[in-house]
Design an enzyme around this catalytic site. Sequence first.
Site, mmCIF file in Angstrom:
data_model
loop_
_atom_site.group_PDB
_atom_site.id
_atom_site.type_symbol
_atom_site.label_atom_id
_atom_site.label_comp_id
_atom_site.label_asym_id
_atom_site.label_seq_id
_atom_site.Cartn_x
_atom_site.Cartn_y
_atom_site.Cartn_z
ATOM 1 N N TYR A 62 0.859 -1.189 0.000
ATOM 2 C CA TYR A 62 0.000 0.000 0.000
ATOM 3 C C TYR A 62 0.894 1.237 0.000
ATOM 4 C CZ TYR A 62 -4.253 2.667 1.010
ATOM 5 O OH TYR A 62 -5.324 3.531 0.931
ATOM 6 N N ARG A 185 -20.346 -12.422 -7.030
ATOM 7 C CA ARG A 185 -19.847 -13.761 -7.377
ATOM 8 C C ARG A 185 -20.925 -14.787 -7.074
ATOM 9 N NH1 ARG A 185 -14.013 -14.951 -4.756
ATOM 10 N NH2 ARG A 185 -14.810 -13.974 -2.876
ATOM 11 N N GLY A 252 -10.551 -0.835 -6.670
ATOM 12 C CA GLY A 252 -10.012 -1.976 -5.934
ATOM 13 C C GLY A 252 -9.695 -3.085 -6.916
ATOM 14 N N MET A 254 -9.838 -6.835 -6.065
ATOM 15 C CA MET A 254 -9.969 -7.996 -5.184
ATOM 16 C C MET A 254 -9.583 -9.316 -5.851
ATOM 17 S SD MET A 254 -10.759 -6.771 -2.245
ATOM 18 C CE MET A 254 -10.908 -8.310 -1.390
HETATM 19 N N1 LIG Z 1 -9.645 3.215 -3.805
HETATM 20 C C1 LIG Z 1 -10.170 3.552 -2.629
HETATM 21 O O1 LIG Z 1 -10.099 4.698 -2.183
HETATM 22 C C2 LIG Z 1 -10.884 2.503 -1.852
HETATM 23 C C3 LIG Z 1 -11.668 2.840 -0.753
HETATM 24 C C4 LIG Z 1 -12.347 1.817 -0.094
HETATM 25 C C5 LIG Z 1 -12.205 0.503 -0.495
HETATM 26 N N2 LIG Z 1 -11.386 0.241 -1.554
HETATM 27 C C6 LIG Z 1 -11.243 -1.122 -2.089
HETATM 28 O O2 LIG Z 1 -12.527 -1.612 -2.354
HETATM 29 C C7 LIG Z 1 -12.529 -3.015 -2.280
HETATM 30 C C8 LIG Z 1 -13.639 -3.459 -1.348
HETATM 31 O O3 LIG Z 1 -13.341 -3.017 -0.043
HETATM 32 P P1 LIG Z 1 -14.332 -3.352 1.160
HETATM 33 O O4 LIG Z 1 -13.718 -2.899 2.421
HETATM 34 O O5 LIG Z 1 -15.673 -2.843 0.812
HETATM 35 O O6 LIG Z 1 -14.297 -4.947 1.073
HETATM 36 P P2 LIG Z 1 -15.073 -6.069 1.845
HETATM 37 O O7 LIG Z 1 -16.271 -5.525 2.529
HETATM 38 O O8 LIG Z 1 -14.068 -6.839 2.625
HETATM 39 O O9 LIG Z 1 -15.593 -6.982 0.629
HETATM 40 C C9 LIG Z 1 -14.720 -7.627 -0.213
HETATM 41 C C10 LIG Z 1 -15.426 -7.825 -1.540
HETATM 42 O O10 LIG Z 1 -14.524 -8.378 -2.485
HETATM 43 C C11 LIG Z 1 -15.112 -9.535 -3.077
HETATM 44 N N3 LIG Z 1 -14.028 -10.452 -3.398
HETATM 45 C C12 LIG Z 1 -13.089 -10.926 -2.570
HETATM 46 N N4 LIG Z 1 -12.226 -11.712 -3.226
HETATM 47 C C13 LIG Z 1 -12.642 -11.742 -4.510
HETATM 48 C C14 LIG Z 1 -12.177 -12.396 -5.686
HETATM 49 N N5 LIG Z 1 -11.095 -13.184 -5.680
HETATM 50 N N6 LIG Z 1 -12.865 -12.206 -6.837
HETATM 51 C C15 LIG Z 1 -13.958 -11.416 -6.865
HETATM 52 N N7 LIG Z 1 -14.441 -10.763 -5.780
HETATM 53 C C16 LIG Z 1 -13.787 -10.934 -4.623
HETATM 54 C C17 LIG Z 1 -16.038 -10.081 -2.023
HETATM 55 O O11 LIG Z 1 -17.013 -10.882 -2.632
HETATM 56 P P3 LIG Z 1 -17.688 -12.122 -1.868
HETATM 57 O O12 LIG Z 1 -18.829 -11.551 -1.080
HETATM 58 O O13 LIG Z 1 -18.124 -12.978 -2.982
HETATM 59 O O14 LIG Z 1 -16.636 -12.753 -0.998
HETATM 60 C C18 LIG Z 1 -16.615 -8.771 -1.479
HETATM 61 O O15 LIG Z 1 -17.593 -8.261 -2.346
HETATM 62 C C19 LIG Z 1 -11.120 -3.410 -1.816
HETATM 63 O O16 LIG Z 1 -10.349 -3.713 -2.938
HETATM 64 C C20 LIG Z 1 -10.609 -2.134 -1.166
HETATM 65 O O17 LIG Z 1 -9.210 -2.052 -1.153
HETATM 66 C C21 LIG Z 1 -10.729 1.200 -2.225
#
Ligand SMILES: NC(=O)c1ccc[n+]([C@@H]2O[C@H](COP(=O)([O-])OP(=O)(O)OC[C@H]3O[C@@H](n4cnc5c(N)ncnc54)[C@H](OP(=O)(O)O)[C@@H]3O)[C@@H](O)[C@H]2O)c1
Length: 342
Positions: A62, A185, A252, A254
């Site tokens: 990060y 998914r 993101g 993931m």
């Molecule tokens: N750029 C930014 O400023 C910013 C800000 C906030 C968050 N983010 C990013 O946004 C993303 C989500 O964050 P969050 O905190 O909301 O996550 P979270 O609540 O932990 O949820 C994770 C999500 O990713 C999916 N996932 C996990 N592994 C996967 C894979 N191999 N293939 C497809 N889908 C997968 C999960 O689906 P399932 O339900 O099917 O497991 C779930 O929808 C992360 O990448 C995070 O780093 C970025």
Amino acid sequence: MATSTAASYKALVFDQTGEPLDVLQLKDMPPAPAELKEGEVELKFLQSSINPSDVNTVQGKYPISPKLPGAVPGHEGVAEVVRTGPKVDRLSPGDWVVPMAPSQGTWRSGGVFAAAGWHPVPKDIGLVAASTLIINPPSALAMLEIFHPLQPGDTVAQNGATSAVGEAVIQIAKARGIRTINVIRDRPDMEATVARLKGLGADLVTTEENLKDDLAASGLPAPMLGLNCVGGSAASAVSRILKDGGTLVTYGGMSMQQVTAPTAAMIFKDISFRGFWLSGRWAAAQGPAGRAASLDAIVQLYREGKLVPPQVQAFPLTSWKAAFEALAQPHRGKKVVLDCTA
Ligand SMILES: NC(=O)c1ccc[n+]([C@@H]2O[C@H](COP(=O)([O-])OP(=O)(O)OC[C@H]3O[C@@H](n4cnc5c(N)ncnc54)[C@H](OP(=O)(O)O)[C@@H]3O)[C@@H](O)[C@H]2O)c1
């Protein structure tokens, strides 16, 4: 100003980057000083979340990271003010506060910090909303606002719709009359998950494979805005359904797969591929006042009942290893948080 309770606190600490279970250690921290300096506050942490960016921070992947060795991870959480040093007017003992900037080190039971880095939040939004306030809901809000001027009746499409960001997108869009097309998914509890997202206000919930057909059958208009937190084919699928001149915003990755821009979407529909990073470009452009205003807007949505907090699975800070084991499970539907009081 108050004298010290001479509290001693625990924190998760890492000296080198690596997998969290390999490199984190729960350590006793030095006791808080008897007298706080000007502008300092002593905070007792209540609950801190574990976000994908936290894991990436510990892994050394990060762009913002605390100084090693002896670094305490944790970008997000809620703490209670124990006492304030001289010249701290904004905060009082008993207030709840959240970090204004990333990398303050929230995976701990308490510590002494510069008061300027913390923003007060009302307790009536509840512990879960407060401890998950500063990253996901403001990201959802910002992405719905900055790329296209969306109007009531418009649609937005997203993959990773079960994520905490995705659920916030559904609810904030719904509050604005914007309809959401949600890709998730395939999973064993598909029906229950679809029902949960529809309960939050989702208009269409489908899989990558069925997206095109289900969208056509739904009668919903094609979206100008697509949000991607997955990458790979799930990103391409969303980009293919965008309207002429639409934008796919990647925030993101993931699936750990790269985003590939479909040639036809670029040539025939002039689709743009953009990125969003809350703690980087967005935060810098907003400044402290803009970031505080965004947090206050989220608090307001909670108070109006337009946003419900994510479901969480809480683990005592002392059982942090179990928290990381839970984090590895797919289709959790719950954020993993640390109870910093236990
Ligand atoms: N750029 C930014 O400023 C910013 C800000 C906030 C968050 N983010 C990013 O946004 C993303 C989500 O964050 P969050 O905190 O909301 O996550 P979270 O609540 O932990 O949820 C994770 C999500 O990713 C999916 N996932 C996990 N592994 C996967 C894979 N191999 N293939 C497809 N889908 C997968 C999960 O689906 P399932 O339900 O099917 O497991 C779930 O929808 C992360 O990448 C995070 O780093 C970025």
